[in-house]
Design an enzyme around this catalytic site. Structure first.
Site, PDB file in Angstrom:
ATOM      1  CE  LYS A   1      -1.677   1.669   4.029  1.00 40.99           C
ATOM      2  NZ  LYS A   1      -1.424   3.104   4.258  1.00 40.99           N
ATOM      3  CG  ASN A   2       2.523   2.712   3.589  1.00 36.21           C
ATOM      4  OD1 ASN A   2       1.342   3.031   3.459  1.00 36.21           O
ATOM      5  ND2 ASN A   2       3.085   2.499   4.779  1.00 36.21           N
TER       6      ASN A   2
ATOM      7  NE  ARG B   1       0.914  12.093   7.613  1.00 31.98           N
ATOM      8  CZ  ARG B   1       1.435  13.266   7.838  1.00 31.98           C
ATOM      9  NH1 ARG B   1       0.706  14.236   8.332  1.00 31.98           N
ATOM     10  NH2 ARG B   1       2.696  13.504   7.592  1.00 31.98           N
TER      11      ARG B   1
ATOM     12  CB  CYS C   1      -4.134  11.270  11.477  1.00 32.15           C
ATOM     13  SG  CYS C   1      -2.579  10.593  11.986  1.00 32.15           S
TER      14      CYS C   1
ATOM     15  NE  ARG D   1       1.311  10.114  10.390  1.00 36.11           N
ATOM     16  CZ  ARG D   1       0.829   9.071   9.718  1.00 36.11           C
ATOM     17  NH1 ARG D   1      -0.382   8.668   9.890  1.00 36.11           N
ATOM     18  NH2 ARG D   1       1.592   8.447   8.855  1.00 36.11           N
ATOM     19  N   PRO D   2       2.885  16.533  11.403  1.00 33.98           N
ATOM     20  CG  PRO D   2       4.691  17.728  12.249  1.00 33.98           C
ATOM     21  CD  PRO D   2       3.836  16.515  12.507  1.00 33.98           C
ATOM     22  CB  VAL D   3       3.257  18.290   5.820  1.00 33.85           C
ATOM     23  CG1 VAL D   3       2.302  17.108   5.838  1.00 33.85           C
ATOM     24  CG2 VAL D   3       2.507  19.612   5.829  1.00 33.85           C
ATOM     25  CG  ASP D   4       7.758  20.178  10.117  1.00 30.07           C
ATOM     26  OD1 ASP D   4       7.087  19.133  10.115  1.00 30.07           O
ATOM     27  OD2 ASP D   4       8.753  20.329  10.829  1.00 30.07           O
ATOM     28  CG  LEU D   5      10.390  17.123   8.563  1.00 34.69           C
ATOM     29  CD1 LEU D   5      10.658  15.692   9.013  1.00 34.69           C
ATOM     30  CD2 LEU D   5      11.571  18.008   8.940  1.00 34.69           C
TER      31      LEU D   5
ATOM     32  CG  ASP E   1       3.090   1.361   9.570  1.00 35.37           C
ATOM     33  OD1 ASP E   1       2.755   2.211  10.400  1.00 35.37           O
ATOM     34  OD2 ASP E   1       3.218   1.618   8.350  1.00 35.37           O
TER      35      ASP E   1
ATOM     36  CB  ILE F   1       7.601   6.378  14.593  1.00 39.13           C
ATOM     37  CG1 ILE F   1       8.732   5.350  14.515  1.00 39.13           C
ATOM     38  CG2 ILE F   1       7.437   7.146  13.275  1.00 39.13           C
ATOM     39  CD1 ILE F   1      10.052   5.853  14.020  1.00 39.13           C
TER      40      ILE F   1
ATOM     41  NE  ARG G   1      -6.719   4.677   5.559  1.00 41.87           N
ATOM     42  CZ  ARG G   1      -5.783   5.266   6.293  1.00 41.87           C
ATOM     43  NH1 ARG G   1      -5.992   5.459   7.581  1.00 41.87           N
ATOM     44  NH2 ARG G   1      -4.673   5.674   5.760  1.00 41.87           N
TER      45      ARG G   1
HETATM   46  C1  UD1 Z   1       4.780   6.638   6.406  1.00 42.23           C
HETATM   47  C2  UD1 Z   1       3.813   5.498   6.229  1.00 42.23           C
HETATM   48  C3  UD1 Z   1       3.238   5.082   7.567  1.00 42.23           C
HETATM   49  C4  UD1 Z   1       4.342   4.774   8.555  1.00 42.23           C
HETATM   50  C5  UD1 Z   1       5.342   5.928   8.644  1.00 42.23           C
HETATM   51  C6  UD1 Z   1       6.561   5.611   9.504  1.00 42.23           C
HETATM   52  C7  UD1 Z   1       2.913   5.941   4.011  1.00 42.23           C
HETATM   53  C8  UD1 Z   1       1.733   6.316   3.191  1.00 42.23           C
HETATM   54  N1  UD1 Z   1       2.744   5.930   5.346  1.00 42.23           N
HETATM   55  O1  UD1 Z   1       4.035   7.740   6.916  1.00 42.23           O
HETATM   56  O2  UD1 Z   1       2.418   3.916   7.370  1.00 42.23           O
HETATM   57  O3  UD1 Z   1       3.793   4.565   9.837  1.00 42.23           O
HETATM   58  O4  UD1 Z   1       5.818   6.251   7.313  1.00 42.23           O
HETATM   59  O5  UD1 Z   1       7.182   4.472   9.036  1.00 42.23           O
HETATM   60  O6  UD1 Z   1       3.956   5.620   3.502  1.00 42.23           O
HETATM   61  N2  UD1 Z   1       7.169  14.257  10.731  1.00 42.23           N
HETATM   62  C9  UD1 Z   1       7.347  15.598  11.015  1.00 42.23           C
HETATM   63  N3  UD1 Z   1       7.272  16.492   9.977  1.00 42.23           N
HETATM   64  C10 UD1 Z   1       7.030  16.100   8.690  1.00 42.23           C
HETATM   65  C11 UD1 Z   1       6.858  14.730   8.420  1.00 42.23           C
HETATM   66  C12 UD1 Z   1       6.937  13.829   9.473  1.00 42.23           C
HETATM   67  O7  UD1 Z   1       7.565  15.978  12.157  1.00 42.23           O
HETATM   68  O8  UD1 Z   1       6.972  16.947   7.801  1.00 42.23           O
HETATM   69  C13 UD1 Z   1       7.248  13.280  11.848  1.00 42.23           C
HETATM   70  C14 UD1 Z   1       5.944  12.496  12.020  1.00 42.23           C
HETATM   71  O9  UD1 Z   1       5.031  13.183  12.821  1.00 42.23           O
HETATM   72  C15 UD1 Z   1       6.457  11.224  12.648  1.00 42.23           C
HETATM   73  C16 UD1 Z   1       7.827  11.023  11.993  1.00 42.23           C
HETATM   74  O10 UD1 Z   1       8.190  12.299  11.476  1.00 42.23           O
HETATM   75  O11 UD1 Z   1       6.623  11.412  14.030  1.00 42.23           O
HETATM   76  C17 UD1 Z   1       7.880  10.011  10.877  1.00 42.23           C
HETATM   77  O12 UD1 Z   1       6.837  10.279   9.958  1.00 42.23           O
HETATM   78  P1  UD1 Z   1       6.961   9.924   8.412  1.00 42.23           P
HETATM   79  O13 UD1 Z   1       8.091   8.981   8.193  1.00 42.23           O
HETATM   80  O14 UD1 Z   1       6.925  11.167   7.615  1.00 42.23           O
HETATM   81  O15 UD1 Z   1       5.597   9.135   8.169  1.00 42.23           O
HETATM   82  P2  UD1 Z   1       4.657   9.200   6.896  1.00 42.23           P
HETATM   83  O16 UD1 Z   1       5.466   9.377   5.666  1.00 42.23           O
HETATM   84  O17 UD1 Z   1       3.539  10.128   7.150  1.00 42.23           O
END
Ligand code: UD1
Length: 422
Positions: free
Chosen positions: A22-23, A94, A118, A123-127, A308, A330, A400
């Site tokens: 899926k991912n 997301r 969620c 789970r921000p998207v700042d990165l 996961d 995580i 899902r």
């Molecule tokens: C992906 C997977 C999800 C899995 C996760 C960690 C998909 C669709 N989903 O989610 O199933 O649980 O990897 O293996 O592939 N973070 C920030 N800022 C950001 C992005 C992330 O602070 O901009 C933090 C998140 O809150 C979290 C950590 O970084 O604590 C890791 O998240 P991330 O690896 O980005 O997870 P996803 O890509 O959302």
């Protein structure tokens, strides 16, 4: 709404086919936005998240045809008719944020709703945004949307040093960098097999990428990408989930398509717990040696133990001999399955990011509620080990990420059925 009813039973035996990831599929599908030529994905899983991504891409003007009962996705983004990923779709999933980098790289503009929180954490998207900014994007956050523009000559290569490992941010930056001018270096990049799969697909589309699977990925931007056909990598999380079924119930199950290299840290923990895993020509065979031993687990980015699989592993620890500590590093709120497992007789104490699980002789069936995707399947696994009937409600979470869960588990002798809620 449907419910899943599980009745605890004895040893399982037989084989379970493992689907495409899926991912991986959720990041491969937006790669269509990088080219006006067709992209064909084979070994795609049949899941509601894939249908959500299909709807999102179609809303942008991409064509997505689901062939061979959904196992082949034929994508084509000849010209985008919209550059706006709407809140109504993004809030459902997301991974929708993954259209941002490709749209921006190809057409120089994109508007994507911010995903919001969620169930498992903020789970921000700042990165994601910082990486694109480093490549010259101008970002404006207003009305709940990211309004992004590339500079007039397009995105430019940059050194992006991620302060923490993010799968999604690495994917967004990797896709954007394929069409940027010059060289991009992603440092502290995620190393997950899904990233490797994405890089392979992009390379088949003409991208120049080195270093995927390590923490430094180098991308040499090119003017355009072309079409390709790419098989989606095996779903290591579905694999690990089904490996836990014979671990909990006893018996022996062969997971077709399974590979140890996708899950080495998880397989080491299974070994410590007394579960045998062996490679076969068709996948992985899993069986229980004697009793289940308690082992401690800390979730980490790949190649560490996957977050996961933490909920599902907890179901195993609930019936192990001894006490185990599961540490979640995580996501900050990923123990919502613990109170539900407790309703089935498990002994679990949660303090912050740690759950202490004291194994019990047996679980008892109970009505329980799924709270997120991986939590829902952990309740099914616990139900397989419990005496009596477990009814899992809110199974839309399960749809899902797990295709044909009832059919797959019945195929190895589990007592499980899906019914309409009365
Ligand atoms: C992906 C997977 C999800 C899995 C996760 C960690 C998909 C669709 N989903 O989610 O199933 O649980 O990897 O293996 O592939 N973070 C920030 N800022 C950001 C992005 C992330 O602070 O901009 C933090 C998140 O809150 C979290 C950590 O970084 O604590 C890791 O998240 P991330 O690896 O980005 O997870 P996803 O890509 O959302």
């Amino acid at each position: 709404m449907d419910q899943i009813i599980v009745r605890g039973n004895g040893p399982l035996s037989g084989e379970i086919p493992i689907a495409g990831a899926k991912n991986a599929c959720l990041t491969l599908m937006p790669a269509t936005l990088l080219t006006d030529q067709p992209l064909t994905l084979t070994n795609a899983p049949r899941l509601s998240d894939i249908r959500t991504m299909t709807a999102l891409l179609q809303s942008l003007g991409a064509e997505v045809a689901s062939l061979q009962d959904g196992q082949v996705l034929a994508l084509s983004s000849h010209a985008l008719t919209s550059h706006r990923a709407d809140y109504d779709i993004v809030r459902k999933m997301r991974a929708s944020i993954l259209v941002l980098g490709p749209m921006l790289a190809r057409d120089g503009r994109a508007e994507v709703s911010l995903p919001g929180g969620c169930a498992i954490g903020a789970r921000p998207v700042d990165l994601h945004l910082r990486a694109l900014e480093a490549m010259g994007a101008e970002l404006d956050l207003r009305d709940g949307y990211v309004h992004a523009r590339a500079p007039s000559g397009g995105l430019k290569g940059a050194v992006v040093d991620f302060p923490l490992v993010s799968v999604g941010a690495t994917e967004n930056a990797l896709m954007a960098a394929t069409l940027a001018r010059g060289t991009t270096v992603l440092q502290n990049a995620a190393r997950e097999p899904e990233i490797v799969d994405l890089a392979r697909c992009l390379r088949a589309m003409g991208a120049r990428i080195e270093g995927e699977g390590t923490s430094t990925i180098t991308i040499e931007g090119t003017d355009s990408l072309h079409g390709a056909t790419h098989p989606v990598v095996t779903d290591r999380i579905e694999l690990g989930t089904y490996m836990l079924a014979p671990a909990i119930c006893g018996g022996e199950v062969e997971c077709l398509g399974g590979r140890i290299d996708l899950l080495s840290a998880f397989c080491e923990k299974l070994d410590e717990a007394g579960i045998s895993v062996s490679e076969t020509p068709r996948g992985l065979k899993v069986g229980r040696r004697n009793g289940i031993r308690a082992v401690n687990v800390t979730t980490k980015p790949f190649p560490g133990f996957p977050t996961d699989l933490q909920a599902q592993f907890m179901a195993l620890m609930c019936v192990a001999e001894g006490t185990s500590v599961l540490e979640e590093t995580i996501f900050e709120n990923r123990f919502m399955h613990a109170p539900e497992l407790t309703r089935m007789g498990a002994r679990i104490e949660v303090h912050g990011g740690h759950a202490t699980v004291t194994g019990v002789d047996g679980l008892r069936g109970a009505p329980v509620m799924a709270t997120d995707l991986r939590a829902s399947v952990s309740l099914i696994l616990a139900g397989l080990a419990a005496e009596g009937q477990t009814t899992v409600s809110r199974v839309y979470h399960l749809d899902r990420g797990y295709e044909h869960v009832v059919r797959k588990l019945r195929g190895v002798g589990a007592h499980i059925e899906r019914v309409k809620e009365e």
